[in-house]
Design an enzyme around this catalytic site. Sequence first.
Site, PDB file in Angstrom:
ATOM      1  N   ARG A  86     -17.403   0.751  12.115  1.00 17.59           N
ATOM      2  CA  ARG A  86     -17.040   2.122  12.507  1.00 17.59           C
ATOM      3  C   ARG A  86     -17.332   2.347  13.982  1.00 17.59           C
ATOM      4  NH1 ARG A  86     -21.731   6.224  10.507  1.00 17.59           N
ATOM      5  NH2 ARG A  86     -23.477   4.798  10.627  1.00 17.59           N
ATOM      6  N   ASP A 118     -15.834   4.362   5.354  1.00 13.38           N
ATOM      7  CA  ASP A 118     -14.719   5.181   5.844  1.00 13.38           C
ATOM      8  C   ASP A 118     -14.547   5.086   7.354  1.00 13.38           C
ATOM      9  OD1 ASP A 118     -16.912   6.585   6.728  1.00 13.38           O
ATOM     10  OD2 ASP A 118     -16.423   8.458   5.703  1.00 13.38           O
ATOM     11  N   GLY A 119     -15.453   4.377   8.017  1.00 16.18           N
ATOM     12  CA  GLY A 119     -15.327   4.215   9.472  1.00 16.18           C
ATOM     13  C   GLY A 119     -15.755   5.430  10.265  1.00 16.18           C
ATOM     14  N   ASP A 244     -28.681  -8.100  12.485  1.00 14.50           N
ATOM     15  CA  ASP A 244     -27.558  -7.532  13.238  1.00 14.50           C
ATOM     16  C   ASP A 244     -27.979  -6.282  14.002  1.00 14.50           C
ATOM     17  OD1 ASP A 244     -27.694  -6.798  10.369  1.00 14.50           O
ATOM     18  OD2 ASP A 244     -26.252  -5.257  10.942  1.00 14.50           O
ATOM     19  N   ASN A 245     -29.208  -5.842  13.800  1.00 19.07           N
ATOM     20  CA  ASN A 245     -29.699  -4.676  14.538  1.00 19.07           C
ATOM     21  C   ASN A 245     -30.788  -5.065  15.526  1.00 19.07           C
ATOM     22  OD1 ASN A 245     -27.948  -2.995  13.161  1.00 19.07           O
ATOM     23  ND2 ASN A 245     -29.437  -2.426  11.605  1.00 19.07           N
TER      24      ASN A 245
END
Length: 459
Positions: A86, A118-119, A244-245
């Site tokens: 997103r 939902d992005g 990934d963070n």
Amino acid sequence: MIGFDNTWLRSLPGSFLRLDPDVAPDPKLVVWNGDLAAELALSPEVQRHAARWFSGAEVPPGAEPVALAYAGHQFGGFSAQLGDGRAHLLGEVLGPDGRRWDIQLKGSGRTPFSRGGDGKAALGPMLREFLISESMAAMGVATTRALAVVITGETVWRDGGALPGAVVARVAASHIRVGSFQFFAARGEDDKLRALMDYTIARHYPQLSPGDGLGLFDAVTRAQAKLIAQWMGLGFVHGVMNTDNMALSGETIDYGPCAFMDAYAPGTVFSSIDRQGRYAYGNQPLILGWNLARLAECLLPFFDADEARAVTLANERLGAIAEIYRDEFLAVMAAKLGLGAPDAALTDDLLLLLPGEDWTQFFRALSEGRAVAPALQDWQQRWRALGPDLAAMQQVNPVVIPRNHLVEAALEAATLGDMAPFTALLAELRRPFAPAAGREAFALPAPEGFGSYVTFCGT
Ligand code: AMP
Ligand code: MG
């Protein structure tokens, strides 16, 4: 105009997908970070276009929006493909000092990496990222910054409720994550891995030579150990320290379910999904080592051409992380205690006595020469005998942190259209070390009735 200069696109094919953000139907600028805009020397024209440029309504001239691919371990489980589900990286800009920054939109629409999502993003969580990252920056912590928050004019649905949709434009030294390396390593794309490593070296650690995987690993270890020590010193719980963070630059990135601890308790967890406490306050230094081990696995081929030798080097490095972290933490604590040199015994004894005390208020009380709780007074005598520098302590021990009850109240009001509590809180967070006089309400821990605080991911 924004002078975009997109080296990522030219250097790292195969690491992104070129696609435009969703077009926001009715964008309205709700927060603009004038200080950051000035630091980046963005022209006043940028603010005039902010609602459209930073919502996806219009792609700013020179931007080449991309969704970045990355992999990652989430709560210990590996996903070979995550990526910006997103978010859209608009491009890079150079500050007046020549430093390079990414400008990225978050909440800007679906991408091929969205999976079930939902992005989109709701206003509350985007404002939360703005508030907390600004607070971290003001307290001297390396962090991504938020440039703007724009309401899109769309409704997003969360837990069955309708919320105003929003996009945050954030500025980062880069968006290179441990997961970016894992993406190429998992695919066996050695050439791309090497290109990513050299790009990272050139961008963040230019004192190193291309190909110096060991040098890169050591530099990232130092930067991340320093960062986590700062978090620990401030009582910050990131909440989702997935690989990934974790940014190679050493910046705090991806403000999701993060929050600050009131009463000191090493097991403090805020995130609703962290049921095992993997990312609890006191576990963060261990996760630092765990995540760096994942990075070492990716960089192994560049540690040494001889595999056995590379493994030996990696094991040496991994074995040293706990001590590197400990030194950083003791240095942070020495500063918090106003001491010229770290004192491990004094620090360890304090941490045994401190559970239940408000972390932030305790250190501020010490720095203002006030008496602390009876159970801590013997310790306080011992500390005082060392001749601490109270004035210096007041420059590192904040009065105002983003207290959970205040953050919640500000975001709730904003969601209903009232930005006044957000604006007031932001102003206080931007001067964290100023005395409490006249702003006591911002300094206090949550009232009794606030209960235990729960935060939500993917918000
Ligand atoms: P985070 O926990 O925010 O770091 O996100 C983990 C992954 O989930 C990333 O790949 C995000 O892009 C993705 N993600 C989070 N929220 C959404 C959303 N609403 N729609 C699509 N992808 C999302
Ligand atoms: Mg993330």
